[in-house]
Design a protein around this motif. Structure first.
Motif, PDB file in Angstrom:
ATOM      1  N   GLN A 203       0.810  -1.204   0.000  1.00 59.72           N
ATOM      2  CA  GLN A 203       0.000   0.000   0.000  1.00 59.72           C
ATOM      3  C   GLN A 203       0.851   1.266   0.000  1.00 59.72           C
ATOM      4  N   SER A 204       1.944   1.288   0.762  1.00 57.67           N
ATOM      5  CA  SER A 204       2.775   2.490   0.813  1.00 57.67           C
ATOM      6  C   SER A 204       3.365   2.809  -0.562  1.00 57.67           C
ATOM      7  N   GLU A 205       3.785   1.767  -1.319  1.00 59.95           N
ATOM      8  CA  GLU A 205       4.312   1.996  -2.667  1.00 59.95           C
ATOM      9  C   GLU A 205       3.199   2.539  -3.573  1.00 59.95           C
ATOM     10  N   PHE A 206       1.983   1.983  -3.444  1.00 64.27           N
ATOM     11  CA  PHE A 206       0.876   2.443  -4.272  1.00 64.27           C
ATOM     12  C   PHE A 206       0.504   3.887  -3.931  1.00 64.27           C
ATOM     13  N   GLU A 207       0.522   4.241  -2.637  1.00 64.29           N
ATOM     14  CA  GLU A 207       0.212   5.622  -2.260  1.00 64.29           C
ATOM     15  C   GLU A 207       1.234   6.585  -2.851  1.00 64.29           C
ATOM     16  N   SER A 208       2.510   6.180  -2.882  1.00 65.62           N
ATOM     17  CA  SER A 208       3.549   7.030  -3.474  1.00 65.62           C
ATOM     18  C   SER A 208       3.302   7.235  -4.964  1.00 65.62           C
ATOM     19  N   LEU A 209       2.947   6.157  -5.690  1.00 65.33           N
ATOM     20  CA  LEU A 209       2.654   6.280  -7.122  1.00 65.33           C
ATOM     21  C   LEU A 209       1.432   7.173  -7.340  1.00 65.33           C
TER      22      LEU A 209
ATOM     23  N   ASP B 150      -8.543   2.938  -0.262  1.00 65.64           N
ATOM     24  CA  ASP B 150      -9.755   3.591   0.221  1.00 65.64           C
ATOM     25  C   ASP B 150      -9.562   5.100   0.205  1.00 65.64           C
ATOM     26  N   ASP B 151     -10.679   5.821   0.377  1.00 68.41           N
ATOM     27  CA  ASP B 151     -10.582   7.281   0.443  1.00 68.41           C
ATOM     28  C   ASP B 151      -9.704   7.719   1.604  1.00 68.41           C
ATOM     29  N   SER B 152      -9.767   6.967   2.725  1.00 67.48           N
ATOM     30  CA  SER B 152      -8.935   7.322   3.874  1.00 67.48           C
ATOM     31  C   SER B 152      -7.452   7.122   3.580  1.00 67.48           C
TER      32      SER B 152
ATOM     33  N   ALA C  29      -6.390  10.280   1.561  1.00 67.27           N
ATOM     34  CA  ALA C  29      -6.797  11.597   2.061  1.00 67.27           C
ATOM     35  C   ALA C  29      -5.578  12.461   2.364  1.00 67.27           C
ATOM     36  N   GLY C  30      -4.579  11.870   3.035  1.00 68.11           N
ATOM     37  CA  GLY C  30      -3.379  12.640   3.363  1.00 68.11           C
ATOM     38  C   GLY C  30      -2.624  13.076   2.123  1.00 68.11           C
ATOM     39  N   VAL C  31      -2.520  12.198   1.117  1.00 70.08           N
ATOM     40  CA  VAL C  31      -1.824  12.547  -0.125  1.00 70.08           C
ATOM     41  C   VAL C  31      -2.528  13.703  -0.820  1.00 70.08           C
ATOM     42  N   GLN C  32      -3.865  13.632  -0.908  1.00 71.22           N
ATOM     43  CA  GLN C  32      -4.611  14.700  -1.555  1.00 71.22           C
ATOM     44  C   GLN C  32      -4.484  16.014  -0.793  1.00 71.22           C
TER      45      GLN C  32
ATOM     46  N   ALA D  19     -10.578  31.747  -4.466  1.00 71.08           N
ATOM     47  CA  ALA D  19     -11.767  31.065  -3.943  1.00 71.08           C
ATOM     48  C   ALA D  19     -12.148  29.884  -4.834  1.00 71.08           C
ATOM     49  N   ARG D  20     -12.063  30.092  -6.147  1.00 71.60           N
ATOM     50  CA  ARG D  20     -12.390  28.991  -7.060  1.00 71.60           C
ATOM     51  C   ARG D  20     -11.388  27.851  -6.922  1.00 71.60           C
ATOM     52  N   LEU D  21     -10.082  28.183  -6.793  1.00 71.37           N
ATOM     53  CA  LEU D  21      -9.057  27.157  -6.644  1.00 71.37           C
ATOM     54  C   LEU D  21      -9.243  26.397  -5.332  1.00 71.37           C
ATOM     55  N   ARG D  22      -9.611  27.112  -4.269  1.00 73.47           N
ATOM     56  CA  ARG D  22      -9.840  26.454  -2.983  1.00 73.47           C
ATOM     57  C   ARG D  22     -10.982  25.444  -3.079  1.00 73.47           C
ATOM     58  N   ASP D  23     -12.065  25.844  -3.779  1.00 73.21           N
ATOM     59  CA  ASP D  23     -13.199  24.928  -3.923  1.00 73.21           C
ATOM     60  C   ASP D  23     -12.833  23.722  -4.786  1.00 73.21           C
ATOM     61  N   GLU D  24     -12.057  23.956  -5.864  1.00 73.08           N
ATOM     62  CA  GLU D  24     -11.685  22.847  -6.733  1.00 73.08           C
ATOM     63  C   GLU D  24     -10.779  21.854  -6.014  1.00 73.08           C
ATOM     64  N   LEU D  25      -9.947  22.366  -5.108  1.00 76.13           N
ATOM     65  CA  LEU D  25      -9.039  21.496  -4.370  1.00 76.13           C
ATOM     66  C   LEU D  25      -9.693  20.900  -3.118  1.00 76.13           C
ATOM     67  N   HIS D  26     -10.939  21.273  -2.836  1.00 75.50           N
ATOM     68  CA  HIS D  26     -11.650  20.793  -1.634  1.00 75.50           C
ATOM     69  C   HIS D  26     -10.841  21.112  -0.378  1.00 75.50           C
ATOM     70  N   LEU D  27     -10.271  22.324  -0.353  1.00 78.73           N
ATOM     71  CA  LEU D  27      -9.456  22.748   0.781  1.00 78.73           C
ATOM     72  C   LEU D  27     -10.348  23.446   1.789  1.00 78.73           C
ATOM     73  N   PRO D  28     -10.330  23.030   3.068  1.00 74.49           N
ATOM     74  CA  PRO D  28     -11.169  23.703   4.074  1.00 74.49           C
ATOM     75  C   PRO D  28     -10.870  25.202   4.124  1.00 74.49           C
TER      76      PRO D  28
END
Length: 657
Positions: A64-70, A102-104, A107-110, A140-149
């Motif tokens: 999984q760690s290798e896949f997360e890096s890719l 999984d999404d979890s 999540a950290g990578v994103q 504001a548009r970039l923040r929404d596109e990136l789903h950044l709080p």
């Protein structure tokens, strides 16, 4: 579409790799698979699983760690233009699916990718020291596109503004060159020099006085830190070796489990051949045993000087009375018993040369859950000793490995890769005052008449080291480093240098530096005074009312326009609560609660509302001298100005703070 994947060369054939190597090779194989495909969506989950299994990784989830890096590299590549196309989104979703993430998991990578992209955009926007309405809409548009709080985006924006303010202040301070060293120092008051030179002289004299002791302390600390590093590196290698051995034990258990319920002679013979092949590729193991639930051996594969051999049934033993067998039988499935380090022996009789060994054992159950016996893997202890000795040098320190009984192991010159257990000279007898202190204070230095001792231990996790989750009474392996007092004395001799010879030129250098520093501080004070004059002029000339308050809501500044709007003088307003001065009674409680919430959580919205015929905007706070200050701007919207301001679509209602 180009992708950040390389056609990595994956090793084929040869000796079976270690578990960690298999995971890296599997990740490289999947990367090559993606690099060869014309598009990510052309690669299926089945192809990824097959690439992993081809390199001995049965469970792709272990990579999984290798896949997360890719996945992270591909996401960074897609966000280079600060947006995701429909094709890129489809590729990312497909990549997540074939990797089984999984999404979890992502999540950290994103989140990290979004912070990097948004941070670079903020840095570009703030290059001209301001944010116009179009740039604010872009962020504001970039923040929404990136789903950044929103709170995280505001923090990145505040950090960017802080950097811009600091850069502007540095430029303002450096915009007035002195015109030469002597000219720059001529206008500095004598008191400014004395404030710098007198403390500097005192510090210099104290530094000369303590230099000898400081040099000794630095050299001593360096030597001790080196010893700690050597011991800790040895411990890490030992722990890594135990992890690898535990993984091999799990592999052997999987093989034995196939015959646990049906122990037909042909199935036993096939298992013996498989284990024989395993031992042939793992020369670091003395033997593998499958012991039945009654304590009788069912299979024994030994690694003898003549090569691996299958032990005939006539040589099988009844081991039911051994504590290792009984302890392991009481473990839960998956738990591992690890023996202390000791000499390789069978029923008390040493086998071959004096070599150390460690036994790993785990129970095995049948399909219905009945206990079928245990599997024992005996590991060659010399591998661990060589890993520890890899960092040894000729510094004069003594480094030792001690077992839980206090006996140490040392390499014998006439036996290659062997060790001798010197039963006549235990550590407790040789250093009787040190041993109790080391056990009572692990990972610390203990000083005695022989020198300084440092100790590290290797003990498996309590749940896997003994039945019932109880740890061994003593650590399995103890690593000790002894720094003799003679080495410490040599450090003092080397540190005894003629400091007074260099004291005079160093002092004059300090005087010059002090003069330059005094001049720089004087110029800084003048620059800050100039900035304060500019700020004061702006506050006085501003047509809008400006109110500055602290974290408690107390008024600090009340510019002339605000005085004209509300009818208070600066002396009357200063020290009063802003809410009592400008907030209508109906809104004061809301104002107080909003301020408390922002101070407690750092979250809240910029105030932007109409109060009677005024427009009030409160910007995000600015930290000055450790205190947060809030700036409020009040604009008179009385006729005819109100309609002009409210109808102008280009006029931003919220000023960026």
């Amino acid at each position: 579409m180009a992708r950040p994947f390389d056609a990595v060369e994956v090793p084929e054939g040869g000796a079976a790799p270690l578990p960690g190597d298999r995971k890296r090779d599997a990740g490289a194989a999947v990367e090559s698979l993606l690099a060869r495909a014309s598009r990510v969506t052309d690669v299926s989950r089945a192809e990824v699983d097959e690439a992993c299994r081809a390199l001995g990784v049965d469970s792709p989830s272990s990579v999984q760690s290798e896949f997360e890096s890719l996945y992270g590299r591909f996401l960074d590549h897609c966000l280079e233009d600060r947006k995701l196309s429909a094709e890129e989104s489809e590729d990312l979703e497909h990549l997540q699916g074939i990797f089984g993430l999984d999404d979890s998991d992502i999540a950290g990578v994103q989140d990290e990718a979004a912070i990097r992209v948004y941070g670079s955009a903020v840095a570009e926007v703030l290059e001209d020291l301001k944010i116009d309405p179009e740039e604010a809409r872009f962020l504001a548009r970039l923040r929404d596109e990136l789903h950044l709080p929103e709170w995280k985006a505001e923090r990145i924006l505040d950090d960017g503004r802080s950097e811009v303010r600091a850069r502007s202040l540095d430029q303002a301070m450096g915009a007035h060159p002195s015109g030469g060293l002597l000219q720059g120092l001529a206008g500095v008051p004598v008191s400014q020099y004395l404030k710098i030179l007198l403390p500097l002289t005192a510090v210099f004299m104290l530094a000369i006085f303590l230099e000898y002791r400081a040099d000794v302390g630095v050299d001593r600390a360096r030597l001790l830190a080196q010893e700690v590093s050597v011991i800790q590196n040895g411990v890490l290698r030992i722990e890594r070796g135990l992890e690898i051995a535990a993984g091999d034990l799990s592999y052997v258990v999987d093989l034995v489990a196939e015959v646990a319920d049906d122990q037909a002679p042909d199935r036993i013979a096939a298992l013996e051949r498989n284990l024989l092949a395993f031992v042939r590729h793992r020369p670091g193991y003395f033997r593998i045993r499958f012991i039945g639930a009654t304590g009788h051996e069912i299979i024994r594969i030994g690694n003898t000087p003549g090569g691996p051999r299958i032990t005939p049934e006539s040589e099988f033993q009844d081991l039911s009375d051994l504590s290792d067998f009984n302890d392991t039988m009481r473990l839960e499935p998956g738990e591992v018993f690890v023996s202390p380090i000791e000499l390789n022996a069978e029923r008390g009789a040493l086998e071959g040369s004096y070599e150390s060994a460690v036994r790993l054992a785990t129970p095995i159950d049948g399909a219905a859950g009945q206990r079928r016996g245990i599997v024992v893997l005996t590991v060659h202890g010399g591998n661990f000793l060589r890993a520890f000795e890899r960092d040894t040098d000729e510094s004069g320190t003594r480094r030792m490995i001690i077992n839980s009984e206090g006996y140490w192991f040392q390499r014998r010159s006439d036996v290659e890769s062997g060790v001798v257990l010197e039963r006549g000279r235990s550590f407790q007898r040789t250093f009787p005052d040190v041993w109790p202190q080391l056990l009572a204070r692990p990972q610390s230095w203990v000083e005695s008449r022989e020198g300084l001792f440092y100790l590290e231990t290797v003990t498996p996790a309590p749940a896997a080291s003994s039945p019932g989750g109880e740890a061994h009474e003593l650590p399995l392996w103890v690593f000790v480093s002894l720094v003799p007092h003679q080495l410490l004395a040599d450090i003092k001799v080397r540190a005894a240098t003629p400091l007074l010879v260099i004291a005079t030129p160093l002092y004059f250098t300090c005087v010059v530096i002090g003069c330059l520093l005094a001049g720089a501080l004087h110029r800084r004070d003048e620059a800050l005074l100039g900035l304060e004059k500019v700020r004061s002029a702006m506050m006085t000339a501003a047509l809008d009312g400006i109110v500055i308050m602290d974290e408690t809501g107390t008024t600090l500044q009340f510019n002339p326009s605000a005085q004209k709007i509300f009818g208070y003088t600066l002396e009357e307003a200063r020290g009063k609560l802003v809410a009592d001065l400008i907030i209508p009674p109906a809104h004061r409680e809301t104002h107080r609660l909003g301020l408390e919430r922002y101070l407690a959580t750092g979250e809240g919205r910029i105030i932007d509302k109409h109060i009677s015929e005024l427009e009030l905007t409160v910007c995000h706070p600015v930290t000055v001298a450790g205190k947060r200050l809030f700036y409020g701007f009040l604009r008179d919207l009385s006729e005819p100005r109100r309609g002009k301001v409210e109808d102008d679509p280009q006029n931003p209602r919220v000023l960026p703070g």
